[in-house]
Design an enzyme around this catalytic site. Structure first.
Site, mmCIF file in Angstrom:
data_model
loop_
_atom_site.group_PDB
_atom_site.id
_atom_site.type_symbol
_atom_site.label_atom_id
_atom_site.label_comp_id
_atom_site.label_asym_id
_atom_site.label_seq_id
_atom_site.Cartn_x
_atom_site.Cartn_y
_atom_site.Cartn_z
ATOM 1 N N GLU A 1 0.808 -1.209 0.000
ATOM 2 C CA GLU A 1 0.000 0.000 0.000
ATOM 3 C C GLU A 1 0.845 1.265 0.000
ATOM 4 O O GLU A 1 2.003 1.264 0.411
ATOM 5 C CB GLU A 1 -0.940 -0.001 1.200
ATOM 6 C CG GLU A 1 -0.235 -0.067 2.519
ATOM 7 C CD GLU A 1 -1.203 -0.304 3.669
ATOM 8 O OE1 GLU A 1 -1.767 -1.406 3.737
ATOM 9 O OE2 GLU A 1 -1.375 0.605 4.480
ATOM 10 N N CYS B 1 3.606 8.296 0.717
ATOM 11 C CA CYS B 1 4.294 7.408 1.653
ATOM 12 C C CYS B 1 4.357 6.042 0.972
ATOM 13 O O CYS B 1 3.316 5.445 0.676
ATOM 14 C CB CYS B 1 3.466 7.377 2.934
ATOM 15 S SG CYS B 1 3.981 6.171 4.122
ATOM 16 N N CYS C 1 7.086 -6.906 7.267
ATOM 17 C CA CYS C 1 8.306 -6.375 7.879
ATOM 18 C C CYS C 1 8.807 -7.374 8.904
ATOM 19 O O CYS C 1 8.022 -7.971 9.637
ATOM 20 C CB CYS C 1 8.041 -5.031 8.548
ATOM 21 S SG CYS C 1 9.544 -4.306 9.254
ATOM 22 N N CYS D 1 8.134 -4.382 15.418
ATOM 23 C CA CYS D 1 7.851 -3.380 16.457
ATOM 24 C C CYS D 1 6.457 -3.681 17.021
ATOM 25 O O CYS D 1 5.528 -3.982 16.265
ATOM 26 C CB CYS D 1 7.918 -1.961 15.888
ATOM 27 S SG CYS D 1 9.529 -1.596 15.177
ATOM 28 N N CYS E 1 3.104 -1.919 15.620
ATOM 29 C CA CYS E 1 2.969 -1.653 14.186
ATOM 30 C C CYS E 1 2.229 -2.769 13.443
ATOM 31 O O CYS E 1 2.509 -3.953 13.632
ATOM 32 C CB CYS E 1 4.364 -1.469 13.601
ATOM 33 S SG CYS E 1 4.376 -1.239 11.821
ATOM 34 N N GLY F 1 7.317 -1.957 5.719
ATOM 35 C CA GLY F 1 8.681 -2.467 5.546
ATOM 36 C C GLY F 1 9.747 -1.568 6.122
ATOM 37 O O GLY F 1 9.496 -0.427 6.497
ATOM 38 N N GLU F 2 10.927 -2.133 6.243
ATOM 39 C CA GLU F 2 12.079 -1.386 6.756
ATOM 40 C C GLU F 2 12.992 -1.073 5.560
ATOM 41 O O GLU F 2 13.678 -1.956 5.043
ATOM 42 C CB GLU F 2 12.795 -2.242 7.815
ATOM 43 C CG GLU F 2 14.141 -1.744 8.256
ATOM 44 C CD GLU F 2 14.201 -0.252 8.629
ATOM 45 O OE1 GLU F 2 13.442 0.193 9.491
ATOM 46 O OE2 GLU F 2 15.030 0.459 8.021
ATOM 47 N N SER G 1 12.885 6.559 6.156
ATOM 48 C CA SER G 1 12.677 6.372 7.588
ATOM 49 C C SER G 1 13.200 5.001 8.006
ATOM 50 O O SER G 1 12.986 4.011 7.311
ATOM 51 C CB SER G 1 11.173 6.460 7.886
ATOM 52 O OG SER G 1 10.915 6.180 9.241
ATOM 53 N N SER H 1 12.839 6.459 13.388
ATOM 54 C CA SER H 1 11.681 6.128 14.226
ATOM 55 C C SER H 1 12.217 5.878 15.627
ATOM 56 O O SER H 1 12.643 4.774 15.942
ATOM 57 C CB SER H 1 10.983 4.876 13.693
ATOM 58 O OG SER H 1 10.385 5.170 12.469
ATOM 59 N N LEU H 2 12.215 6.909 16.432
ATOM 60 C CA LEU H 2 12.851 6.793 17.749
ATOM 61 C C LEU H 2 11.878 6.179 18.761
ATOM 62 O O LEU H 2 12.166 5.150 19.350
ATOM 63 C CB LEU H 2 13.337 8.184 18.190
ATOM 64 C CG LEU H 2 14.524 8.182 19.146
ATOM 65 C CD1 LEU H 2 15.737 7.494 18.551
ATOM 66 C CD2 LEU H 2 14.876 9.612 19.560
ATOM 67 N N CYS I 1 0.549 2.876 8.388
ATOM 68 C CA CYS I 1 0.985 1.991 7.326
ATOM 69 C C CYS I 1 0.786 0.520 7.678
ATOM 70 O O CYS I 1 0.975 0.115 8.804
ATOM 71 C CB CYS I 1 2.438 2.261 7.035
ATOM 72 S SG CYS I 1 2.657 3.973 6.575
HETATM 73 N N1 SAH Z 1 10.301 0.670 9.008
HETATM 74 C C1 SAH Z 1 10.502 2.057 8.923
HETATM 75 C C2 SAH Z 1 9.549 2.754 7.974
HETATM 76 C C3 SAH Z 1 8.133 2.317 7.987
HETATM 77 S S1 SAH Z 1 7.198 2.645 9.435
HETATM 78 C C4 SAH Z 1 10.449 2.679 10.278
HETATM 79 O O1 SAH Z 1 10.059 2.016 11.213
HETATM 80 O O2 SAH Z 1 10.836 3.842 10.377
HETATM 81 C C5 SAH Z 1 6.796 4.347 9.201
HETATM 82 C C6 SAH Z 1 6.464 5.080 10.492
HETATM 83 O O3 SAH Z 1 5.122 4.747 10.911
HETATM 84 C C7 SAH Z 1 7.393 4.726 11.628
HETATM 85 O O4 SAH Z 1 7.817 5.868 12.329
HETATM 86 C C8 SAH Z 1 6.503 3.851 12.466
HETATM 87 O O5 SAH Z 1 6.960 3.765 13.743
HETATM 88 C C9 SAH Z 1 5.162 4.530 12.292
HETATM 89 N N2 SAH Z 1 4.013 3.727 12.744
HETATM 90 C C10 SAH Z 1 3.887 2.397 12.714
HETATM 91 N N3 SAH Z 1 2.699 2.020 13.246
HETATM 92 C C11 SAH Z 1 2.071 3.160 13.616
HETATM 93 C C12 SAH Z 1 0.820 3.441 14.239
HETATM 94 N N4 SAH Z 1 -0.015 2.463 14.555
HETATM 95 N N5 SAH Z 1 0.499 4.733 14.470
HETATM 96 C C13 SAH Z 1 1.337 5.728 14.125
HETATM 97 N N6 SAH Z 1 2.537 5.526 13.541
HETATM 98 C C14 SAH Z 1 2.899 4.255 13.293
HETATM 99 FE FE1 SF4 Z 2 8.807 -2.593 10.556
HETATM 100 FE FE2 SF4 Z 2 8.946 0.099 10.772
HETATM 101 FE FE3 SF4 Z 2 6.726 -1.278 11.516
HETATM 102 FE FE4 SF4 Z 2 8.939 -1.479 12.973
HETATM 103 S S1 SF4 Z 2 7.718 0.403 12.642
HETATM 104 S S2 SF4 Z 2 7.601 -3.207 12.337
HETATM 105 S S3 SF4 Z 2 10.520 -1.409 11.402
HETATM 106 S S4 SF4 Z 2 7.561 -1.096 9.459
#
Ligand code: SAH
Ligand code: SF4
Length: 378
Positions: A105, A126, A133, A137, A140, A180-181, A212, A235-236, A354
């Site tokens: 997507e 985006c 992935c 996390c 996510c 994805g990462e 990211s 993504s801290l 996402c």
């Molecule tokens: N894997 C990479 C890029 C994809 S995630 C990364 O983690 O940075 C893109 C962003 O969406 C990241 O900052 C992630 O932490 C955030 N994200 C994931 N799930 C989310 C949620 N449920 N609500 C808000 N942001 C979210």
């Molecule tokens: Fe993967 Fe980014 Fe989601 Fe973590 S936040 S599971 S690295 S897509």
């Protein structure tokens, strides 16, 4: 020249590479090996990225035999739009099916506040970089179903082409924040950035392309050494190892100290400000102490902070803090002089985080939940 070739040019064999994976110099090398004129490479790129044709047969200023040859060796496209959610003036989500049946997507955020680029009237896409992935996390949706495969460069580039086609809008900002990462799919992502950035490609300025990462330290350093001026977001989501370890397994491999020093390396190599993404999750990372520590990390790196209220994911019990608590977190950062924004998630109503649309679709295809709406709501 044989002008009477049969033209089964639209028939694309599965498994052929897509022409949108190639850099201009690679198209030129392919042509040179077949004794074709060098200027043909630019003609082909124009057909794909300017005129946006869907088959080699439409490239009418190429000789028939060359078109035929290209169609034998390459596919054009391979990303099919299967669903669009949202409306013209809000966030829109696009669900795509790949040639092997996998779903990915993209999200289009029109006229959003300046989150990554400098101007505030940008249409941001985006994009996804992997199917699923592997980083898991805890908050996510993308990681919930595990990892299937990397996207190739054309599958990344085609998300832009398909969204521009379906929306009729020109995209001028790209964030690699979909499923994805990105840094775990390093070479395809770098290749896609080159195509998106190239004058012969999609011509989007590198400073309007943001990658990211959840914190893949060696790849951050590697990206710093690439000759690209794209931007980096981290993504801290936690200002201490204790918090990050709880929600992001990657932190057990690359802790905060090594992550921040890789960020420092990136910022100094590129002479750029980096971004910290910080999702606010109630009771997990929204304590005032975290805000103070986050401000000190941001100061050290000259980083900008984007706070994002957590978007609820079906099946996960996490939630966003109250608006007051979100504002309090932001004001602590600002008291420290940190440049910070609090994003008011435009796409909350259509599951903009996402990975969620794909997850819903997969579940509904398995009969687990009712299908979501498939029309453009105005
Ligand atoms: N894997 C990479 C890029 C994809 S995630 C990364 O983690 O940075 C893109 C962003 O969406 C990241 O900052 C992630 O932490 C955030 N994200 C994931 N799930 C989310 C949620 N449920 N609500 C808000 N942001 C979210
Ligand atoms: Fe993967 Fe980014 Fe989601 Fe973590 S936040 S599971 S690295 S897509």
């Amino acid at each position: 020249m044989n002008c009477r070739l049969p033209l089964p040019l639209l028939v694309q064999k599965a498994g052929k590479p897509s022409i949108q994976s190639l850099l201009l110099e690679e198209i030129a090398a392919y042509l040179a090996a077949r004794n074709q004129r060098p200027y043909r490479a630019k003609q082909i790129a124009d057909w794909i990225y300017q005129k946006r044709v869907n088959s080699f047969d439409e490239m009418t200023d190429l000789p028939h035999d060359l078109r035929h040859r290209l169609a034998e060796d390459f596919a054009v496209g391979g990303v099919e739009t299967v669903r669009i959610l949202g409306s013209d003036d809000t966030t829109r989500k696009f669900l795509f099916r790949l040639r092997d049946g996998n779903l990915i997507e993209s999200v289009l955020i029109p006229a959003s506040p300046a989150l990554y680029g400098e101007r505030s009237d940008r249409r941001t896409i985006c994009v996804s970089t992997q199917v699923g992935c592997a980083y898991g996390c805890k908050f996510c949706a993308s990681g919930l179903d595990g990892f299937s495969r990397n996207l190739d460069a054309s599958e990344i580039v085609q998300q832009l082409l398909a969204v521009e086609k379906a929306s009729g809008e020109k995209i001028d900002n790209v964030v690699f924040m979909g499923m994805g990462e990105p840094l775990a799919n390093f070479s395809n992502v770098v290749r896609a950035i080159r195509i998106i950035n190239a004058p012969w490609g999609l011509e989007i300025g590198a400073r309007h392309i943001t990658v990211s990462t959840s914190g893949l330290v060696p790849q951050i350093r590697k990206l710093a050494d690439e000759s690209l001026q794209s931007r980096l977001a981290i993504s801290l989501h936690g200002a201490t190892d204790l918090v990050r370890n709880k929600i992001m397994p990657v932190n057990r491999k690359y802790d905060l100290t090594s992550l921040l020093s890789a960020c420092e390396y990136y910022a100094s190599r590129k002479k750029q400000r980096i971004y910290f993404e910080y999702i606010l999750i109630a009771g997990v990372n929204d304590a005032e102490e975290q805000a103070h520590l986050l401000a000190s990390h941001a100061r050290r790196l000259g980083a900008k902070v984007n706070l994002i209220p957590y978007n609820t994911v079906e099946g996960l019990e996490w939630s966003r803090p109250s608006r007051t608590r979100q504002e309090r977190f932001l004001s602590i950062l600002r008291e420290h002089g940190t440049v910070a924004t609090l994003r008011h998630e435009k796409g909350h109503d259509i599951d903009a985080a996402c990975g969620q649309l794909r997850l819903q679709t997969k579940r509904s295809e398995r009969g687990a939940v009712a299908p979501v709406a498939t029309t453009l709501a105005h």
